[in-house]
Write a protein that holds these residues in place. Structure first.
Motif, short mmCIF file in Angstrom:
data_model
loop_
_atom_site.label_atom_id
_atom_site.label_comp_id
_atom_site.label_asym_id
_atom_site.label_seq_id
_atom_site.Cartn_x
_atom_site.Cartn_y
_atom_site.Cartn_z
N LEU A 156 25.90 21.56 -29.36
CA LEU A 156 24.77 22.20 -29.85
C LEU A 156 23.49 21.68 -29.28
CD1 LEU A 156 24.40 24.78 -31.51
CD2 LEU A 156 24.09 23.08 -33.46
N ASP A 157 23.48 20.45 -28.89
CA ASP A 157 22.05 19.95 -28.54
C ASP A 157 21.54 20.70 -27.24
OD1 ASP A 157 20.69 17.19 -27.07
OD2 ASP A 157 20.11 17.63 -29.18
N ALA A 158 22.30 20.70 -26.37
CA ALA A 158 21.67 21.59 -24.90
C ALA A 158 21.22 22.85 -25.30
CB ALA A 158 23.22 21.65 -24.01
N LEU A 159 21.81 23.73 -26.24
CA LEU A 159 21.35 25.00 -26.41
C LEU A 159 20.26 24.72 -27.37
CD1 LEU A 159 21.83 27.90 -26.84
CD2 LEU A 159 23.25 27.59 -28.74
N LEU A 160 19.82 24.04 -28.13
CA LEU A 160 18.70 23.88 -28.96
C LEU A 160 17.64 23.55 -28.17
CD1 LEU A 160 19.98 22.33 -32.26
CD2 LEU A 160 19.45 24.77 -31.93
N SER A 161 17.91 22.43 -27.17
CA SER A 161 17.05 22.22 -26.12
C SER A 161 16.24 23.10 -25.20
CB SER A 161 17.55 20.97 -25.40
OG SER A 161 17.97 19.81 -26.07
N SER A 162 17.22 24.12 -24.91
CA SER A 162 16.78 25.25 -23.96
C SER A 162 15.87 26.19 -25.20
CB SER A 162 17.91 25.97 -23.69
OG SER A 162 18.62 26.51 -24.65
N MET A 163 16.18 26.25 -26.16
CA MET A 163 15.39 27.10 -27.31
C MET A 163 14.02 26.45 -27.31
SD MET A 163 17.26 29.43 -28.41
CE MET A 163 17.82 29.63 -26.67
N TRP A 164 14.07 25.03 -27.11
CA TRP A 164 12.58 24.42 -27.10
C TRP A 164 11.59 24.96 -25.90
CZ3 TRP A 164 9.02 21.93 -29.95
CH2 TRP A 164 8.12 21.18 -29.30
N ILE A 199 12.29 21.41 -33.55
CA ILE A 199 13.78 21.96 -33.32
C ILE A 199 14.51 20.64 -33.07
CG2 ILE A 199 15.54 22.74 -31.82
CD1 ILE A 199 13.55 24.68 -30.71
N GLU A 200 15.20 20.09 -34.21
CA GLU A 200 15.78 18.95 -34.41
C GLU A 200 16.89 18.78 -33.67
OE1 GLU A 200 15.47 19.32 -39.52
OE2 GLU A 200 17.46 18.95 -38.48
N PRO A 201 16.82 17.58 -32.94
CA PRO A 201 18.01 17.29 -32.09
C PRO A 201 19.40 17.13 -32.89
CG PRO A 201 16.66 15.30 -32.56
CD PRO A 201 16.00 16.40 -33.36
N CYS A 202 20.39 17.39 -32.27
CA CYS A 202 21.74 17.43 -32.96
C CYS A 202 22.80 16.86 -31.95
CB CYS A 202 21.79 18.79 -33.11
SG CYS A 202 23.74 19.29 -34.05
N ASP A 203 23.53 16.25 -32.25
CA ASP A 203 24.92 15.69 -31.52
C ASP A 203 26.14 16.46 -31.97
OD1 ASP A 203 25.25 12.52 -33.25
OD2 ASP A 203 25.06 14.47 -33.92
N GLU A 204 26.11 17.44 -32.82
CA GLU A 204 27.27 18.02 -33.19
C GLU A 204 27.87 18.98 -32.23
OE1 GLU A 204 27.57 16.32 -36.89
OE2 GLU A 204 28.87 17.86 -36.09
N VAL A 205 29.26 19.14 -32.27
CA VAL A 205 30.02 19.89 -31.32
C VAL A 205 30.46 21.12 -32.19
CG1 VAL A 205 32.14 20.27 -29.95
CG2 VAL A 205 30.75 18.30 -29.75
N VAL A 206 30.11 22.45 -31.80
CA VAL A 206 30.53 23.50 -32.45
C VAL A 206 31.65 24.48 -31.83
CG1 VAL A 206 28.49 23.47 -33.77
CG2 VAL A 206 28.61 24.65 -31.68
N LYS A 207 32.28 25.24 -32.49
CA LYS A 207 32.90 26.40 -31.99
C LYS A 207 32.50 27.68 -31.98
CE LYS A 207 37.55 25.91 -32.64
NZ LYS A 207 37.95 25.60 -31.13
N SER A 208 32.15 28.26 -30.92
CA SER A 208 31.39 29.67 -30.96
C SER A 208 31.38 30.26 -29.30
CB SER A 208 29.92 29.61 -31.31
OG SER A 208 29.39 30.89 -31.65
N ASP A 209 30.97 31.43 -29.19
CA ASP A 209 30.50 31.93 -27.86
C ASP A 209 29.00 31.29 -27.57
OD1 ASP A 209 30.93 35.00 -26.50
OD2 ASP A 209 29.57 33.49 -26.06
#
Length: 594
Positions: A449-457, A473-483
């Protein structure tokens, strides 16, 4: 019979005389020892008398001592009673309220200086011994007593005597000069009566202010309610005079300013509009006038009218408890035209009649069918619409490169912007259509999720700074399941909306991991969303702030459908004027071994 002492003398005087007599007798005995037995008999008698005198003297001294003790105790009791009376008087005087004590015989025993407050003309009459009947008489005739409307001093006094018969009573007395006193009367076990008078002027004035404020608030609420309902409303008093109407009524009839004004009688007002009104079959002007003029109580009245031949109106009249009445006009033109159209269609298609009837009975079903029709149309026509738009964009791009004439370039730029707006609308409609039709192919994968949130910033930080907002936008090291594509689209819409509807403050994106999900929140300090509108904002083409010209009202509709497609729970918390918080729950991928 002759006695040796005077019985009227005091015991001390009698004792003194007896002692002197005894002393004389003793001297005579000593000097005349030679006398006969007669003298000795006299001596014996004297001794006996002395013993008797001493006994009586002792009794008198004891009685005198008891009398002195009793007098001392009586004096002490009198002093204590006087002290108790003074203490009671002082205690009564310290009471902040007016206080009076009447005996069981209905006479005034004692009162403090506050009793009879605000009535200086009766103070000199409030003395111990005053009968309760006389007290009522002087109160009722006081020049400071504010008598209720229609009440004479005699009537007031009679009501006051009736209240006095009760065991406990509380009532308010009005005093001239906008003052009020609460009178509390309590019966004591011995039959006496305690009367308390409390100045409640400040409380009454405050209550009056609160009541007036409440009435003002209620009047504003009623006015706002009337101005926002879909019916035209006019209100008449018991004399059939117009006392108020709302904006919708003026919009329906569009009257000249001199044809509708406060204080106008109903028959005059009806006459001003009668030329433009026509009544349905079986209904007439006389029926309406007869209802208005009929005495209360009267049943509600419903009628159908036409205004200027084209506007269908439902009239509903209802009486009010005070003798006035309210008349409302509902524009049902659309419904009437739909019914007429359905009647025509009924001649050939029974199924369409059924569908049209359902549309009229259930507004939600009508909206859903209209939305489904729109989706089918957009899905089918999108390709044909996008192709010429792309060509137009190409031509205008070539035209904009020709800088021979400034006006041509500017015109080409405007054409290009307009075409881009149309393209955005069609793309959004296409997206909505695909999501509703279930024709979207999602690629659900595990990703960080971190790469996606960084692009939002990177994408939204310039837009936020241009409005003077801070974005976090908080940094995050979580892995999620989604499109990732659709999750990105969801966050783009939410963050873009947050920046658009926030004029000052901040926008923040937070991440909170739970057992099986990662909750992504988008929070702003913007306008907030009214509670009544929070279910509507996910509908198509809904924009609560009409001053925002950019956007077409499809962003949150896409967010809702995409979340539903991906199985991500979407929730909203918002307070009007304080901001909003959207939250998405995305499935969490736990690291191996956890």
């Amino acid at each position: 019979m002759t006695t040796l002492v005077n019985p009227d003398d005091s015991p001390a005087r009698q004792n003194e005389k007896l002692l002197r007599i005894a002393d004389a007798l003793m001297r005579r005995v000593e000097l005349a020892t030679d006398q006969g037995g007669a003298d000795y008999s006299h001596f014996q008698r004297a001794v006996l008398l002395e013993a008797e005198v001493r006994a009586r003297t002792a009794e008198l001294e004891k009685t005198l001592a008891l009398l002195n003790t009793s007098n001392a105790q009586l004096s002490e009791a009198s002093a204590q009673a006087e002290a108790a009376r003074k203490n009671l008087a002082n205690a009564i005087e310290t009471i902040q309220e007016g206080f009076a004590l009447f005996s069981a015989e209905e006479t005034l025993v004692q009162c403090n200086s506050r009793f009879g407050m605000h009535m200086p003309d009766i103070r000199e009459n409030l003395v111990p011994g005053l009968s309760f009947e006389a007290y009522i008489a002087i109160i009722s005739n006081s020049e400071h007593l504010e008598l209720p409307d229609g009440k004479t001093p005699e009537i007031w006094a009679r009501l006051r005597r009736r209240r006095h018969l009760e065991q406990h009573v509380n009532f308010i007395v009005a005093i001239r000069g906008d003052k009020w006193v609460q009178v509390s009367e309590h019966r004591m076990p011995d039959g006496g009566t305690v009367v308390m008078q409390t100045d409640v002027t400040e409380m009454i004035l405050q209550e009056r202010q609160e009541r007036e404020k409440l009435l003002d608030d209620q009047a504003r609420i009623i006015r706002a309610t009337l101005d926002h309902i879909n019916q035209g409303v006019c209100i008449f008093d018991r004399d059939q005079r117009l006392i108020g109407w709302n904006r919708r009524l003026a919009a329906i009839f569009s009257p000249p300013i001199n044809l509708i004004r406060t204080g106008m009688r109903f028959d005059t007002l009806l006459g001003n509009f009668l030329e433009d009104l026509s009544f349905s079959a079986g209904q007439s002007e006389d029926r309406l006038l007869n209802w208005v003029r009929s005495p209360a109580p009267k049943s509600p009245l419903a009628m159908e009218l036409r205004h200027r031949g084209s506007v269908h109106l439902d009239l509903f009249a209802q009486a009010m408890p005070d003798g006035g009445f309210v008349i409302s006009f509902t524009d049902v033109t659309a419904e009437r035209e739909a019914i007429e159209a359905m009647a025509v269609a009924n001649e050939s298609l029974e199924r369409r009649v059924f569908e049209r009837t359902l549309e009229l009975e259930d507004a939600l079903s009508e909206a859903e069918r209209a939305n489904a029709s729109k989706n089918r149309f957009v899905a089918a026509a999108s390709h044909d619409l996008l192709q010429p738009l792309s060509a137009a964009k190409l031509f205008t791009s070539v035209l904009s490169n020709d800088r021979s004439e400034t006006g041509t370039v500017e015109t080409a730029r405007k054409i290009q912007n307009a075409l881009q707006s149309i393209e955005m609308l069609i793309e959004a409609l296409l997206e909505i259509s695909k999501l509703d039709a279930g024709r979207v192919e999602v690629q659900v994968v595990d990703f960080s999720l971190d790469a996606l949130l960084s692009s939002m910033w990177d994408e939204f930080d310039p837009a936020a700074k241009s409005k003077g907002l801070s974005i976090t936008i908080e940094p995050c090291d979580e892995v999620v399941k989604s499109d990732p594509v659709y999750l990105r689209r969801i966050l783009q819409n939410l963050i873009g909306n947050a920046i658009k509807y926030t004029d000052e403050g901040s926008v923040s994106v937070g991440v909170r991991a739970q057992d099986n999900s990662v909750r992504i929140t988008v929070t702003d300090t913007g306008h907030g969303i009214p509670e009544a509108a929070q279910d509507q904002i996910f509908d198509e083409f809904v924009r609560l702030d009409s001053s925002k010209k950019d956007g077409i009202g499809l962003g949150l509709a896409i967010v809702e459908r995409a979340c539903r497609l991906l199985g991500h729970a979407l929730s909203l918390k918002s307070v009007e004027g304080e901001g909003s918080c959207f939250e998405i729950a995305v499935e969490r991928v736990r690291p191996t071994g956890t």
